[in-house]
Design a protein around this motif. Structure first.
Motif, PDB file in Angstrom:
ATOM      1  N   GLN B   1       0.852  -1.196   0.000  1.00 50.52           N
ATOM      2  CA  GLN B   1       0.000   0.000   0.000  1.00 50.52           C
ATOM      3  C   GLN B   1       0.889   1.249   0.000  1.00 50.52           C
ATOM      4  OE1 GLN B   1      -2.081   0.693   3.623  1.00 50.52           O
ATOM      5  NE2 GLN B   1      -3.456   2.221   2.774  1.00 50.52           N
ATOM      6  N   LYS B   2       0.599   2.162  -0.934  1.00 50.29           N
ATOM      7  CA  LYS B   2       1.357   3.403  -0.972  1.00 50.29           C
ATOM      8  C   LYS B   2       0.931   4.289   0.202  1.00 50.29           C
ATOM      9  CE  LYS B   2       3.095   4.962  -4.597  1.00 50.29           C
ATOM     10  NZ  LYS B   2       3.533   5.553  -5.858  1.00 50.29           N
ATOM     11  N   GLU B   3       1.845   5.166   0.598  1.00 46.24           N
ATOM     12  CA  GLU B   3       1.553   6.054   1.728  1.00 46.24           C
ATOM     13  C   GLU B   3       0.399   6.989   1.419  1.00 46.24           C
ATOM     14  OE1 GLU B   3       4.767   7.319   4.788  1.00 46.24           O
ATOM     15  OE2 GLU B   3       5.585   7.640   2.775  1.00 46.24           O
ATOM     16  N   VAL B   4       0.305   7.436   0.174  1.00 44.70           N
ATOM     17  CA  VAL B   4      -0.739   8.370  -0.234  1.00 44.70           C
ATOM     18  C   VAL B   4      -1.438   7.804  -1.465  1.00 44.70           C
ATOM     19  CG1 VAL B   4      -1.280  10.702  -1.003  1.00 44.70           C
ATOM     20  CG2 VAL B   4       0.573  10.331   0.636  1.00 44.70           C
ATOM     21  N   GLU B   5      -2.736   7.689  -1.384  1.00 34.58           N
ATOM     22  CA  GLU B   5      -3.532   7.171  -2.495  1.00 34.58           C
ATOM     23  C   GLU B   5      -4.401   8.289  -3.054  1.00 34.58           C
ATOM     24  OE1 GLU B   5      -2.468   2.925  -2.203  1.00 34.58           O
ATOM     25  OE2 GLU B   5      -3.375   4.188  -3.748  1.00 34.58           O
ATOM     26  N   GLN B   6      -4.410   8.371  -4.374  1.00 37.42           N
ATOM     27  CA  GLN B   6      -5.200   9.408  -5.038  1.00 37.42           C
ATOM     28  C   GLN B   6      -5.711   8.832  -6.350  1.00 37.42           C
ATOM     29  OE1 GLN B   6      -3.037  13.056  -5.905  1.00 37.42           O
ATOM     30  NE2 GLN B   6      -4.903  14.176  -6.398  1.00 37.42           N
ATOM     31  N   ASP B   7      -6.990   8.948  -6.585  1.00 42.67           N
ATOM     32  CA  ASP B   7      -7.586   8.458  -7.827  1.00 42.67           C
ATOM     33  C   ASP B   7      -7.087   9.319  -8.996  1.00 42.67           C
ATOM     34  OD1 ASP B   7     -10.984   7.567  -8.805  1.00 42.67           O
ATOM     35  OD2 ASP B   7      -9.166   7.762 -10.003  1.00 42.67           O
ATOM     36  N   PRO B   8      -6.443   8.702  -9.978  1.00 45.49           N
ATOM     37  CA  PRO B   8      -5.862   9.506 -11.061  1.00 45.49           C
ATOM     38  C   PRO B   8      -6.863  10.060 -12.055  1.00 45.49           C
ATOM     39  CG  PRO B   8      -5.523   7.181 -11.467  1.00 45.49           C
ATOM     40  CD  PRO B   8      -6.133   7.283 -10.100  1.00 45.49           C
ATOM     41  N   GLY B   9      -8.137   9.624 -11.959  1.00 43.20           N
ATOM     42  CA  GLY B   9      -9.138  10.082 -12.917  1.00 43.20           C
ATOM     43  C   GLY B   9      -8.927   9.425 -14.277  1.00 43.20           C
ATOM     44  N   PRO B  10      -9.193  10.088 -15.392  1.00 42.50           N
ATOM     45  CA  PRO B  10      -9.472  11.518 -15.460  1.00 42.50           C
ATOM     46  C   PRO B  10     -10.885  11.869 -15.027  1.00 42.50           C
ATOM     47  CG  PRO B  10      -9.568  10.556 -17.640  1.00 42.50           C
ATOM     48  CD  PRO B  10      -9.154   9.454 -16.716  1.00 42.50           C
ATOM     49  N   LEU B  11     -11.047  13.126 -14.607  1.00 45.48           N
ATOM     50  CA  LEU B  11     -12.312  13.647 -14.162  1.00 45.48           C
ATOM     51  C   LEU B  11     -12.712  14.774 -15.109  1.00 45.48           C
ATOM     52  CD1 LEU B  11     -14.478  13.696 -11.908  1.00 45.48           C
ATOM     53  CD2 LEU B  11     -13.008  15.293 -10.664  1.00 45.48           C
ATOM     54  N   SER B  12     -13.915  14.657 -15.676  1.00 38.39           N
ATOM     55  CA  SER B  12     -14.383  15.658 -16.622  1.00 38.39           C
ATOM     56  C   SER B  12     -15.696  16.238 -16.117  1.00 38.39           C
ATOM     57  CB  SER B  12     -14.574  15.014 -18.000  1.00 38.39           C
ATOM     58  OG  SER B  12     -14.926  15.976 -18.956  1.00 38.39           O
ATOM     59  N   VAL B  13     -15.767  17.569 -15.992  1.00 37.19           N
ATOM     60  CA  VAL B  13     -16.960  18.214 -15.459  1.00 37.19           C
ATOM     61  C   VAL B  13     -17.337  19.394 -16.345  1.00 37.19           C
ATOM     62  CG1 VAL B  13     -16.362  17.554 -13.093  1.00 37.19           C
ATOM     63  CG2 VAL B  13     -15.710  19.815 -13.949  1.00 37.19           C
ATOM     64  N   PRO B  14     -18.616  19.801 -16.338  1.00 37.94           N
ATOM     65  CA  PRO B  14     -18.999  20.994 -17.094  1.00 37.94           C
ATOM     66  C   PRO B  14     -18.609  22.258 -16.330  1.00 37.94           C
ATOM     67  CG  PRO B  14     -20.904  20.072 -16.006  1.00 37.94           C
ATOM     68  CD  PRO B  14     -19.773  19.122 -15.753  1.00 37.94           C
ATOM     69  N   GLU B  15     -18.383  23.320 -17.060  1.00 33.52           N
ATOM     70  CA  GLU B  15     -18.055  24.614 -16.457  1.00 33.52           C
ATOM     71  C   GLU B  15     -19.134  24.993 -15.442  1.00 33.52           C
ATOM     72  OE1 GLU B  15     -17.424  27.629 -19.355  1.00 33.52           O
ATOM     73  OE2 GLU B  15     -17.152  29.231 -17.882  1.00 33.52           O
ATOM     74  N   GLY B  16     -18.682  25.500 -14.281  1.00 34.80           N
ATOM     75  CA  GLY B  16     -19.610  25.904 -13.235  1.00 34.80           C
ATOM     76  C   GLY B  16     -19.884  24.836 -12.200  1.00 34.80           C
ATOM     77  N   ALA B  17     -19.473  23.605 -12.458  1.00 33.61           N
ATOM     78  CA  ALA B  17     -19.715  22.507 -11.519  1.00 33.61           C
ATOM     79  C   ALA B  17     -18.834  22.643 -10.283  1.00 33.61           C
ATOM     80  CB  ALA B  17     -19.445  21.168 -12.204  1.00 33.61           C
ATOM     81  N   ILE B  18     -19.258  21.964  -9.225  1.00 35.65           N
ATOM     82  CA  ILE B  18     -18.420  21.833  -8.024  1.00 35.65           C
ATOM     83  C   ILE B  18     -17.603  20.559  -8.183  1.00 35.65           C
ATOM     84  CG2 ILE B  18     -18.392  21.453  -5.528  1.00 35.65           C
ATOM     85  CD1 ILE B  18     -21.022  23.023  -5.376  1.00 35.65           C
ATOM     86  N   VAL B  19     -16.308  20.699  -7.968  1.00 29.84           N
ATOM     87  CA  VAL B  19     -15.394  19.567  -8.122  1.00 29.84           C
ATOM     88  C   VAL B  19     -14.900  19.139  -6.748  1.00 29.84           C
ATOM     89  CG1 VAL B  19     -13.184  18.814  -9.073  1.00 29.84           C
ATOM     90  CG2 VAL B  19     -14.653  20.366 -10.390  1.00 29.84           C
ATOM     91  N   SER B  20     -14.843  17.834  -6.534  1.00 31.71           N
ATOM     92  CA  SER B  20     -14.315  17.274  -5.291  1.00 31.71           C
ATOM     93  C   SER B  20     -13.157  16.343  -5.627  1.00 31.71           C
ATOM     94  CB  SER B  20     -15.410  16.495  -4.562  1.00 31.71           C
ATOM     95  OG  SER B  20     -14.863  15.805  -3.450  1.00 31.71           O
ATOM     96  N   LEU B  21     -11.989  16.655  -5.076  1.00 34.55           N
ATOM     97  CA  LEU B  21     -10.792  15.846  -5.281  1.00 34.55           C
ATOM     98  C   LEU B  21     -10.346  15.329  -3.922  1.00 34.55           C
ATOM     99  CD1 LEU B  21      -9.020  18.443  -7.593  1.00 34.55           C
ATOM    100  CD2 LEU B  21     -10.219  16.379  -8.334  1.00 34.55           C
TER     101      LEU B  21
END
Lengths: 117, 114
Positions: B1-21
């Motif tokens: 297990q890596k020390e830090v895990e982060q979903d690489p995506g990609p994440l695509s959203v429309p302009e104006g959306a709220i993004v959660s990373l």
């Protein structure tokens, strides 16, 4: 003012060759760092200089990698007998001192992309 | 297990959306949590940092840390096409001398579509 400058921006070499990557930090920054970023990965620490000396080289993967900073400003990362697995973006960063004014703030250059064929 | 895990995506959203990373981590010694933004073919630049647990807001960006869950988040409100970049979380156990070894996540590639 000028940011961290890295040259070359791109380097293509053949397996077994020797490569030098140069970093010119922000003027006045005493701390300098090298990180390596493989495709799709986050940067990984290689070596840290405080002034002229390598304070921590624990991240260098093996003895083919070496870095110098002879006058406490410009640094050169040297890779001998390059291997295909060395292909990555090599990022240099600097900070005013090891105790950063803003915790965790490193000023990165644009990187040197190394491709070993 | 890596020390830090982060979903690489990609994440695509429309302009104006709220993004959660988000990132999770395993080393309970981490005390400082950073978000870096990296545009294509550029070096990372610090966006925000947070100390210990809690929230921090800067314009359209909010960073949250939940140390009990070992979970950190970055929220982007009213997302703009100029926010399209890779977002990297990073962590250190303390500030000051010796705190130079940032541990990064893989980064999440975000695209904001006009």
């Amino acid at each position: 003012g000028a940011g961290v400058s890295q040259t070359p921006s791109n380097k293509v070499t053949e397996k077994g060759k020797y490569v030098e990557l140069r970093c010119d930090p922000i003027s006045g920054h005493t701390a300098l760092y090298w990180y390596r970023q493989s495709l799709g990965q986050g940067p990984e620490f290689l070596i840290y200089f405080q002034g002229t000396g390598a304070a921590d080289d624990s991240g260098l993967p093996n003895d083919r990698f070496f870095a110098v900073r002879p006058e406490g400003s410009v640094s050169t990362l040297k890779i001998q007998r390059t291997e295909r697995g060395d292909s990555a973006m090599y990022l240099c960063a600097s900070s005013p001192s090891a105790g950063m004014n803003t915790p965790g703030e490193l000023f990165f250059g644009e990187g040197s992309r190394l491709t070993v064929l | 297990q890596k020390e830090v895990e982060q979903d690489p995506g990609p994440l695509s959203v429309p302009e104006g959306a709220i993004v959660s990373l988000n990132c999770t981590y395993s080393n309970s010694a981490f005390q400082y949590f950073m978000w870096y933004r990296q545009y294509s073919r550029k070096g990372p630049e610090l966006l925000m940092y947070t100390y210990s647990s809690g929230n921090k807001e800067d314009g359209r960006f909010t960073a949250q840390v939940d140390k009990s869950s070992k979970y950190i988040s970055l929220f982007i409100r009213d997302s703009q096409p100029s926010d399209s970049a890779t977002y990297l979380c990073a962590m250190i156990p303390y500030s000051g001398a010796g705190s130079y070894q940032l541990t990064f996540g893989k980064g999440t590639k975000l695209s904001v579509i006009p």
